[in-house]
Design a protein around this motif. Structure first.
Motif, PDB file in Angstrom:
ATOM      1  N   MET A   1     -20.288  -6.575   0.243  1.00 15.85           N
ATOM      2  CA  MET A   1     -20.347  -5.696   1.409  1.00 15.85           C
ATOM      3  C   MET A   1     -19.402  -4.504   1.246  1.00 15.85           C
ATOM      4  SD  MET A   1     -20.428  -8.797   4.207  1.00 15.85           S
ATOM      5  CE  MET A   1     -19.678  -7.811   5.499  1.00 15.85           C
ATOM      6  N   MET A   2     -18.178  -4.777   0.847  1.00 14.44           N
ATOM      7  CA  MET A   2     -17.191  -3.709   0.732  1.00 14.44           C
ATOM      8  C   MET A   2     -17.545  -2.736  -0.396  1.00 14.44           C
ATOM      9  SD  MET A   2     -15.257  -4.270   3.248  1.00 14.44           S
ATOM     10  CE  MET A   2     -15.104  -5.632   4.420  1.00 14.44           C
ATOM     11  N   GLU A   3     -18.047  -3.267  -1.495  1.00 15.07           N
ATOM     12  CA  GLU A   3     -18.443  -2.400  -2.609  1.00 15.07           C
ATOM     13  C   GLU A   3     -19.658  -1.558  -2.241  1.00 15.07           C
ATOM     14  OE1 GLU A   3     -19.037  -5.084  -5.825  1.00 15.07           O
ATOM     15  OE2 GLU A   3     -16.902  -5.616  -5.984  1.00 15.07           O
ATOM     16  N   THR A   4     -20.609  -2.152  -1.543  1.00 12.97           N
ATOM     17  CA  THR A   4     -21.809  -1.420  -1.131  1.00 12.97           C
ATOM     18  C   THR A   4     -21.454  -0.280  -0.182  1.00 12.97           C
ATOM     19  OG1 THR A   4     -23.179  -3.400  -1.381  1.00 12.97           O
ATOM     20  CG2 THR A   4     -24.064  -1.626  -0.011  1.00 12.97           C
ATOM     21  N   ALA A   5     -20.517  -0.546   0.724  1.00 13.74           N
ATOM     22  CA  ALA A   5     -20.096   0.496   1.672  1.00 13.74           C
ATOM     23  C   ALA A   5     -19.185   1.533   1.026  1.00 13.74           C
ATOM     24  CB  ALA A   5     -19.390  -0.140   2.862  1.00 13.74           C
ATOM     25  N   GLY A   6     -18.645   1.212  -0.144  1.00 15.42           N
ATOM     26  CA  GLY A   6     -17.740   2.144  -0.809  1.00 15.42           C
ATOM     27  C   GLY A   6     -16.473   2.379  -0.020  1.00 15.42           C
ATOM     28  N   VAL A   7     -15.869   1.300   0.495  1.00 15.69           N
ATOM     29  CA  VAL A   7     -14.675   1.465   1.328  1.00 15.69           C
ATOM     30  C   VAL A   7     -13.525   2.047   0.518  1.00 15.69           C
ATOM     31  CG1 VAL A   7     -15.362  -0.423   2.861  1.00 15.69           C
ATOM     32  CG2 VAL A   7     -13.853  -0.900   0.931  1.00 15.69           C
ATOM     33  N   ASP A   8     -12.738   2.888   1.171  1.00 11.11           N
ATOM     34  CA  ASP A   8     -11.549   3.462   0.533  1.00 11.11           C
ATOM     35  C   ASP A   8     -10.503   2.385   0.265  1.00 11.11           C
ATOM     36  OD1 ASP A   8     -12.803   5.854   0.804  1.00 11.11           O
ATOM     37  OD2 ASP A   8     -11.156   6.861   1.842  1.00 11.11           O
ATOM     38  N   PHE A   9     -10.322   1.505   1.242  1.00  6.90           N
ATOM     39  CA  PHE A   9      -9.367   0.404   1.126  1.00  6.90           C
ATOM     40  C   PHE A   9      -9.712  -0.598   2.214  1.00  6.90           C
ATOM     41  CE2 PHE A   9      -7.590   3.584   3.917  1.00  6.90           C
ATOM     42  CZ  PHE A   9      -7.033   2.871   4.967  1.00  6.90           C
ATOM     43  N   ILE A  10      -9.058  -1.745   2.190  1.00  7.19           N
ATOM     44  CA  ILE A  10      -9.320  -2.811   3.156  1.00  7.19           C
ATOM     45  C   ILE A  10      -8.046  -3.116   3.928  1.00  7.19           C
ATOM     46  CG2 ILE A  10     -10.014  -5.219   3.457  1.00  7.19           C
ATOM     47  CD1 ILE A  10     -11.661  -4.961   0.907  1.00  7.19           C
ATOM     48  N   ILE A  11      -8.161  -3.095   5.252  1.00 10.34           N
ATOM     49  CA  ILE A  11      -7.025  -3.433   6.108  1.00 10.34           C
ATOM     50  C   ILE A  11      -6.989  -4.940   6.300  1.00 10.34           C
ATOM     51  CG2 ILE A  11      -6.023  -3.197   8.405  1.00 10.34           C
ATOM     52  CD1 ILE A  11      -7.178  -0.434   8.581  1.00 10.34           C
ATOM     53  N   THR A  12      -5.842  -5.541   6.016  1.00 13.10           N
ATOM     54  CA  THR A  12      -5.623  -6.973   6.176  1.00 13.10           C
ATOM     55  C   THR A  12      -4.472  -7.206   7.145  1.00 13.10           C
ATOM     56  OG1 THR A  12      -4.048  -7.057   4.358  1.00 13.10           O
ATOM     57  CG2 THR A  12      -6.386  -7.362   3.788  1.00 13.10           C
ATOM     58  N   ASP A  13      -4.223  -8.467   7.454  1.00 17.20           N
ATOM     59  CA  ASP A  13      -3.090  -8.792   8.326  1.00 17.20           C
ATOM     60  C   ASP A  13      -1.772  -8.363   7.693  1.00 17.20           C
ATOM     61  OD1 ASP A  13      -4.166 -10.360  10.729  1.00 17.20           O
ATOM     62  OD2 ASP A  13      -5.129 -11.392   9.076  1.00 17.20           O
ATOM     63  N   ASP A  14      -1.632  -8.532   6.393  1.00 14.53           N
ATOM     64  CA  ASP A  14      -0.407  -8.107   5.705  1.00 14.53           C
ATOM     65  C   ASP A  14      -0.225  -6.597   5.786  1.00 14.53           C
ATOM     66  OD1 ASP A  14       0.291 -10.667   5.026  1.00 14.53           O
ATOM     67  OD2 ASP A  14      -0.572 -10.581   3.011  1.00 14.53           O
ATOM     68  N   PHE A  15      -1.324  -5.844   5.621  1.00 18.31           N
ATOM     69  CA  PHE A  15      -1.259  -4.376   5.714  1.00 18.31           C
ATOM     70  C   PHE A  15      -0.737  -3.969   7.084  1.00 18.31           C
ATOM     71  CE2 PHE A  15      -2.864  -0.270   6.888  1.00 18.31           C
ATOM     72  CZ  PHE A  15      -2.889   0.501   5.731  1.00 18.31           C
ATOM     73  N   VAL A  16      -1.288  -4.565   8.129  1.00 19.27           N
ATOM     74  CA  VAL A  16      -0.895  -4.201   9.492  1.00 19.27           C
ATOM     75  C   VAL A  16       0.544  -4.629   9.770  1.00 19.27           C
ATOM     76  CG1 VAL A  16      -1.333  -4.715  11.930  1.00 19.27           C
ATOM     77  CG2 VAL A  16      -3.243  -4.181  10.403  1.00 19.27           C
ATOM     78  N   ARG A  17       0.901  -5.811   9.324  1.00 13.41           N
ATOM     79  CA  ARG A  17       2.266  -6.299   9.549  1.00 13.41           C
ATOM     80  C   ARG A  17       3.286  -5.343   8.915  1.00 13.41           C
ATOM     81  NH1 ARG A  17       1.566 -10.717   7.193  1.00 13.41           N
ATOM     82  NH2 ARG A  17       0.548 -11.714   8.958  1.00 13.41           N
ATOM     83  N   THR A  18       3.015  -4.927   7.689  1.00 14.91           N
ATOM     84  CA  THR A  18       3.923  -4.006   7.004  1.00 14.91           C
ATOM     85  C   THR A  18       3.985  -2.657   7.714  1.00 14.91           C
ATOM     86  OG1 THR A  18       3.466  -5.070   4.879  1.00 14.91           O
ATOM     87  CG2 THR A  18       4.384  -2.846   4.816  1.00 14.91           C
ATOM     88  N   ALA A  19       2.815  -2.156   8.159  1.00 14.56           N
ATOM     89  CA  ALA A  19       2.767  -0.861   8.843  1.00 14.56           C
ATOM     90  C   ALA A  19       3.562  -0.882  10.137  1.00 14.56           C
ATOM     91  CB  ALA A  19       1.310  -0.485   9.123  1.00 14.56           C
ATOM     92  N   LEU A  20       3.434  -1.950  10.911  1.00 10.73           N
ATOM     93  CA  LEU A  20       4.131  -2.027  12.190  1.00 10.73           C
ATOM     94  C   LEU A  20       5.625  -2.235  11.991  1.00 10.73           C
ATOM     95  CD1 LEU A  20       1.606  -4.144  14.310  1.00 10.73           C
ATOM     96  CD2 LEU A  20       1.896  -1.660  14.240  1.00 10.73           C
ATOM     97  N   GLU A  21       6.002  -3.010  10.974  1.00  8.83           N
ATOM     98  CA  GLU A  21       7.430  -3.190  10.682  1.00  8.83           C
ATOM     99  C   GLU A  21       8.057  -1.878  10.248  1.00  8.83           C
ATOM    100  OE1 GLU A  21       7.542  -6.239   7.757  1.00  8.83           O
ATOM    101  OE2 GLU A  21       7.276  -7.886   9.204  1.00  8.83           O
ATOM    102  N   LYS A  22       7.349  -1.134   9.423  1.00  8.75           N
ATOM    103  CA  LYS A  22       7.855   0.156   8.960  1.00  8.75           C
ATOM    104  C   LYS A  22       8.017   1.127  10.122  1.00  8.75           C
ATOM    105  CE  LYS A  22       6.818   3.922   5.730  1.00  8.75           C
ATOM    106  NZ  LYS A  22       5.846   4.432   4.712  1.00  8.75           N
ATOM    107  N   ALA A  23       7.032   1.135  11.026  1.00  7.02           N
ATOM    108  CA  ALA A  23       7.110   2.033  12.187  1.00  7.02           C
ATOM    109  C   ALA A  23       8.263   1.638  13.095  1.00  7.02           C
ATOM    110  CB  ALA A  23       5.794   1.994  12.951  1.00  7.02           C
ATOM    111  N   GLY A  24       8.493   0.329  13.250  1.00 14.32           N
ATOM    112  CA  GLY A  24       9.590  -0.132  14.094  1.00 14.32           C
ATOM    113  C   GLY A  24      10.940   0.235  13.535  1.00 14.32           C
TER     114      GLY A  24
END
Length: 477
Positions: free
Chosen positions: A81-104
């Motif tokens: 599915m992801m390859e067919t859609a040609g996604v730039d990247f995939i957001i995961t729980d780890d990605f979000v956790r790191t982003a929110l910690e960095k913003a905090g």
């Protein structure tokens, strides 16, 4: 209403302002483009919760489209599915956790998000079962989602004070209805844990009671389970059934408990739903099912014959859908793309659903069945041909055929017929092969080992000659 509750979970509430701040923080962590132009697709593979909703909003704020997949999906199917859609990247729980910690840690308010989304831009891509043996991606635009949220509000009067249960998987239409028809109209989402979602109906109703849920949208089987309960939470004012046929026996007791009950209809290709029918205050049809109702705001439905001519009321034809809900089509150019056509009489673009129906007196639409072999299992569309193709790739299968049947409740199930490569084959290995490439509801319930697959004189599979595996009805899981 920035301080109003947008998402509620056990032990936690998030306001609209808080959800927006989370979305901006997540968006700030997005990697840059590589200089290429065109629309951007971003994968989303997360546990359900406020962070998942914020990540979706972050994708939309950035002007991109989200491509959702459940964590539990087989990796091979998710990767396809992801390859067919040609996604730039995939957001995961780890990605979000790191982003929110960095913003905090930064200790500052996020910058205002750019308003980069456009009506004709893509909102999301949902993958459904395809006749080619691979799932196909339905491309839905922003204006279609907004129109659906408007239609939902007009019919159900959703607004501040309403709480919608978010119980569906993220890769199905009901999820779109739960999230956007609620948040865009000022309501709140109540998101249970995975344990509650995958548990029994009693645990789910306890969650509904705790959080004052007013609306539930789900498959008819959920309503059938609720129908067996002595009581349901008093806060519930609206129950919506979609994804499969709603039968009178599924709601005969619920009809006496007070909430409005609706039957809905619409393929993914036409953005969640194309028609609504309130059925707590009407009689079922002669076959014990309810109509699928009338077209919603911004959508038109016609019953057409093979020559795309309107049939007379009461006559059977194909359900064809026009208007704001019609999606852009599919990623790539699968054979099913030919179902998006121009209506000769007006020049409007429409979607040929492949479903047969008829117009009842009074304007409601009655649903009959599919024109082709596609079936609904647990409210989700399944192409037996896709399952059959995967079965035939198993190292233990020489040749296989998959056929749909219906139990005496009218619910579909699949039977796999196969010629094993060796006499000492392992059925467990065959099932594991299917489970590694298909979602669980697509794996056939029954398997029949054959010495050979019967064929007609023309060399095609003689499906009429295959043994019928009977299943007694009565269960909903």
């Amino acid at each position: 209403m920035p301080d109003a509750v947008a998402v509620v979970e056990d032990g936690r509430k998030v306001s609209f302002a808080g959800l927006d701040r989370m979305a901006c923080d997540i968006m700030a962590a997005f990697p840059g483009r590589d200089g290429s132009r065109g629309e951007r697709f971003i994968g989303l593979v997360m546990e359900h919760g406020a962070e998942m909703i914020a990540a979706m909003l972050a994708i939309l704020k950035s002007g991109a489209a989200y491509v959702p997949a459940e964590i539990s999906l087989p990796p091979a199917r998710r990767d396809y599915m992801m390859e067919t859609a040609g996604v730039d990247f995939i957001i995961t729980d780890d990605f979000v956790r790191t982003a929110l910690e960095k913003a905090g840690c930064a200790g500052k308010e996020p910058d205002d998000a750019p308003d980069s989304s456009v009506p004709e831009g893509v909102a999301y891509v949902l993958f459904t079962s395809g006749t080619t043996g691979k799932p196909k991606g339905v491309v839905v635009e922003n204006h279609s989602v907004v129109n659906y949220a408007d239609a939902f509000r007009m019919e159900f009067k959703t607004g501040a004070g309403d709480v919608m249960l978010q119980n569906s998987v993220c890769s199905f239409d009901i999820f779109v209805e739960e999230v956007f028809a609620t948040l865009l109209n000022g309501g709140a989402l109540a998101i249970p844990s995975r344990e509650i979602r995958e548990g029994d109906v009693d645990g789910l109703m306890a969650f509904v009671e705790r959080h004052g849920v007013t609306q539930i949208s789900g498959f008819p089987y959920l309503l059938a389970e609720m129908n067996e309960m002595e009581t349901i939470p008093r806060s519930l004012r609206l129950l919506i059934s979609g994804g499969d046929v709603l039968r009178e026996s599924y709601i005969d007791r619920l009809r006496e408990m007070g909430p409005m009950i609706y039957n809905t209809y619409g393929p993914s290709e036409t953005t969640v739903c194309a028609s609504y029918c309130r059925c707590d205050n009407i009689r079922a049809l002669a076959d014990g099912t309810f109509p699928v109702g009338r077209e919603i705001h911004g959508v038109q439905i016609m019953i057409l014959d093979e020559n795309l001519k309107a049939v007379k009321p009461g006559k059977t034809g194909e359900i064809c859908i026009f208007g704001e809900g019609v999606s852009r089509g599919y990623l790539g150019n699968p054979p099913e793309q030919e179902n998006f056509v121009v209506y000769p009489a007006t020049g409007e673009r429409m979607y040929r659903s492949g479903d047969l129906g008829y117009l009842l007196q009074g304007g409601n639409i009655g649903f009959l069945h599919r024109k082709d072999a596609q079936v609904m299992i647990l409210g989700k569309r399944v192409e037996p041909g896709e399952v059959e193709n995967v079965l035939n790739t198993s190292p233990e299968v020489e040749r296989g055929v998959v056929c749909p049947f219906a139990d005496d409740n009218g619910l579909a199930y699949l039977v796999a017929y196969f010629v094993p490569r060796k006499s000492n084959f392992s059925l467990g290995n065959i099932k594991r092969w299917l489970a590694s490439k298909l979602t669980d509801f697509m794996v056939p319930e029954y398997f029949v080992a054959m010495r050979q697959i019967p064929v007609t004189v023309r060399g095609k599979v003689d499906r009429e000659a295959l043994p019928v595996v009977l299943k007694e009805g009565g269960g909903f899981r």
